[in-house]
Design a protein around this motif. Structure first.
Motif, mmCIF file in Angstrom:
data_model
loop_
_atom_site.group_PDB
_atom_site.id
_atom_site.type_symbol
_atom_site.label_atom_id
_atom_site.label_comp_id
_atom_site.label_asym_id
_atom_site.label_seq_id
_atom_site.Cartn_x
_atom_site.Cartn_y
_atom_site.Cartn_z
ATOM 1 N N PRO A 1 0.838 -1.209 0.000
ATOM 2 C CA PRO A 1 0.000 0.000 0.000
ATOM 3 C C PRO A 1 0.871 1.256 0.000
ATOM 4 C CG PRO A 1 -0.757 -1.565 1.654
ATOM 5 C CD PRO A 1 0.564 -2.074 1.156
ATOM 6 N N LEU A 2 0.445 2.265 -0.740
ATOM 7 C CA LEU A 2 1.211 3.501 -0.851
ATOM 8 C C LEU A 2 0.389 4.680 -0.344
ATOM 9 C CD1 LEU A 2 2.742 3.052 -4.432
ATOM 10 C CD2 LEU A 2 3.842 2.593 -2.230
ATOM 11 N N LEU A 3 1.067 5.570 0.368
ATOM 12 C CA LEU A 3 0.448 6.800 0.854
ATOM 13 C C LEU A 3 1.112 7.961 0.128
ATOM 14 C CD1 LEU A 3 -1.564 8.002 2.909
ATOM 15 C CD2 LEU A 3 0.321 8.126 4.552
ATOM 16 N N LEU A 4 0.308 8.765 -0.581
ATOM 17 C CA LEU A 4 0.835 9.875 -1.378
ATOM 18 C C LEU A 4 0.212 11.189 -0.913
ATOM 19 C CD1 LEU A 4 2.280 11.201 -3.806
ATOM 20 C CD2 LEU A 4 0.367 10.487 -5.244
ATOM 21 N N PRO A 5 0.928 11.962 -0.073
ATOM 22 C CA PRO A 5 0.447 13.314 0.255
ATOM 23 C C PRO A 5 0.578 14.170 -1.005
ATOM 24 C CG PRO A 5 2.141 12.543 1.804
ATOM 25 C CD PRO A 5 2.178 11.642 0.621
ATOM 26 N N ALA A 6 -0.545 14.577 -1.571
ATOM 27 C CA ALA A 6 -0.535 15.213 -2.892
ATOM 28 C C ALA A 6 -0.101 16.674 -2.808
ATOM 29 C CB ALA A 6 -1.903 15.103 -3.542
ATOM 30 N N HIS A 7 0.998 16.983 -3.465
ATOM 31 C CA HIS A 7 1.460 18.360 -3.613
ATOM 32 C C HIS A 7 0.456 19.106 -4.498
ATOM 33 C CE1 HIS A 7 3.989 21.669 -5.098
ATOM 34 N NE2 HIS A 7 4.788 21.443 -4.088
ATOM 35 N N PRO A 8 0.197 20.389 -4.238
ATOM 36 C CA PRO A 8 -0.767 21.131 -5.072
ATOM 37 C C PRO A 8 -0.459 21.040 -6.565
ATOM 38 C CG PRO A 8 -0.174 22.427 -3.150
ATOM 39 C CD PRO A 8 0.713 21.208 -3.128
ATOM 40 N N ARG A 9 0.826 21.082 -6.919
ATOM 41 C CA ARG A 9 1.202 21.003 -8.333
ATOM 42 C C ARG A 9 0.814 19.643 -8.920
ATOM 43 N NH1 ARG A 9 5.605 23.882 -10.671
ATOM 44 N NH2 ARG A 9 5.980 23.254 -12.835
ATOM 45 N N THR A 10 1.081 18.581 -8.157
ATOM 46 C CA THR A 10 0.766 17.235 -8.628
ATOM 47 C C THR A 10 -0.737 17.045 -8.770
ATOM 48 O OG1 THR A 10 2.730 16.436 -7.461
ATOM 49 C CG2 THR A 10 1.138 14.781 -8.191
ATOM 50 N N ARG A 11 -1.486 17.491 -7.775
ATOM 51 C CA ARG A 11 -2.944 17.365 -7.812
ATOM 52 C C ARG A 11 -3.517 18.087 -9.043
ATOM 53 N NH1 ARG A 11 -6.395 16.253 -3.645
ATOM 54 N NH2 ARG A 11 -4.731 16.603 -2.123
ATOM 55 N N GLN A 12 -2.987 19.278 -9.320
ATOM 56 C CA GLN A 12 -3.457 20.056 -10.468
ATOM 57 C C GLN A 12 -3.170 19.338 -11.783
ATOM 58 O OE1 GLN A 12 -1.805 24.010 -10.666
ATOM 59 N NE2 GLN A 12 -2.559 24.373 -12.731
ATOM 60 N N ARG A 13 -1.968 18.759 -11.896
ATOM 61 C CA ARG A 13 -1.595 18.078 -13.142
ATOM 62 C C ARG A 13 -2.414 16.799 -13.343
ATOM 63 N NH1 ARG A 13 0.037 22.398 -13.812
ATOM 64 N NH2 ARG A 13 2.174 23.066 -14.276
ATOM 65 N N VAL A 14 -2.678 16.068 -12.276
ATOM 66 C CA VAL A 14 -3.488 14.852 -12.384
ATOM 67 C C VAL A 14 -4.869 15.195 -12.939
ATOM 68 C CG1 VAL A 14 -4.691 13.082 -11.039
ATOM 69 C CG2 VAL A 14 -2.266 13.527 -10.633
#
Length: 252
Positions: free
Chosen positions: A231-244
């Motif tokens: 299992p992976l935990l990914l605290p999403a950086h604002p830049r990453t969230r926007q690109r996704v």
């Protein structure tokens, strides 16, 4: 001795916090904290300052975002004005962001001593803006405080004299140790049904990784495969969230 600490991005705050704590009780040292505003989110800044026990900045230059050229130019102008108005014997910079580069350039031209914390870090990839910032900052700084022996080797290979290099250790570990009790009480992993030691932590925010849709999709495909076993935990950086969202990438 008057010391001006110039920071501007979220990682800078984490790195400068232990430095300020270490200098706080030194007799004869007067610390001044300047926030350039390179990264600014009111809610996030308040949380960071509280969690890291940072004092409120003595000045906020409110530079904001822009292209690398625009942002660096604005930083140069505003940092110069600040340093000319205030007396300081030394400027401390950390990391490798545009604020680090600009503060170093201004201080060097104003004949103010510069200390670079986390000096000598190298990726070998000059396509990264941070790599250019590191190279220039280390050439102009008077004292280079390194986090690892490999950083010492990098600096020597670039012709930096031995007397300018000081191995001091990793301030990010100091920052982690300071916030560890609060983090452990938060129990973010347990709240998501993850047991300590039974999951992986992913950080993902570098422009070279997230700004290209094919590259980002490939990374997430690899993470999906890994997550089948761990299992992976990914605290999403604002830049990453926007690109996704922008690229329409579906997370499994």
């Amino acid at each position: 001795m008057h010391v001006t600490h110039i920071v501007g991005a979220r990682p800078n705050f984490m790195k400068i916090a232990p430095v300020l704590r270490a200098l706080r009780d030194h007799e004869g040292v007067r610390n001044r904290l300047v926030h350039t505003g390179q990264h600014y989110d009111k809610a996030l800044s308040e949380v960071l300052f509280e969690d890291l026990s940072l004092p409120q900045p003595d000045a906020n230059l409110a530079v904001g975002s822009g292209s690398h050229a625009e942002q660096t130019a604005n930083l140069l102008v505003r940092i110069e004005a600040d340093l000319l108005e205030t007396r300081t014997d030394c400027v401390v910079v950390v990391g490798d962001v545009n604020s680090t580069l600009a503060a170093t350039l201004v201080a060097a031209k104003c004949h103010i001593k510069v200390v670079h914390v986390e000096a000598g870090l190298r990726s070998g990839d000059r396509r990264m803006p941070e790599e250019i910032n590191r190279l220039v900052t280390d050439q102009l700084s008077d004292r280079l405080y390194t986090h690892s022996r490999s950083a010492d080797v990098n600096l020597r290979a670039e012709g930096v004299s031995e007397e300018r290099i000081r191995f001091v250790g990793n301030v990010m570990i100091d920052a982690l140790d300071a916030v560890r009790p609060r983090v452990e009480r938060f129990k973010a992993a347990e709240a998501r049904g993850l047991a300590p030691g039974d999951y992986g932590l992913v950080t993902l925010h570098r422009p070279s990784n997230v700004d290209d849709p094919d590259q980002l999709a490939e990374i997430f495909a690899a993470l999906d495969e890994i997550a089948c076993d761990l299992p992976l935990l990914l605290p999403a950086h604002p830049r990453t969230r926007q690109r996704v969202q922008e690229f329409g990438i579906e997370l499994k």
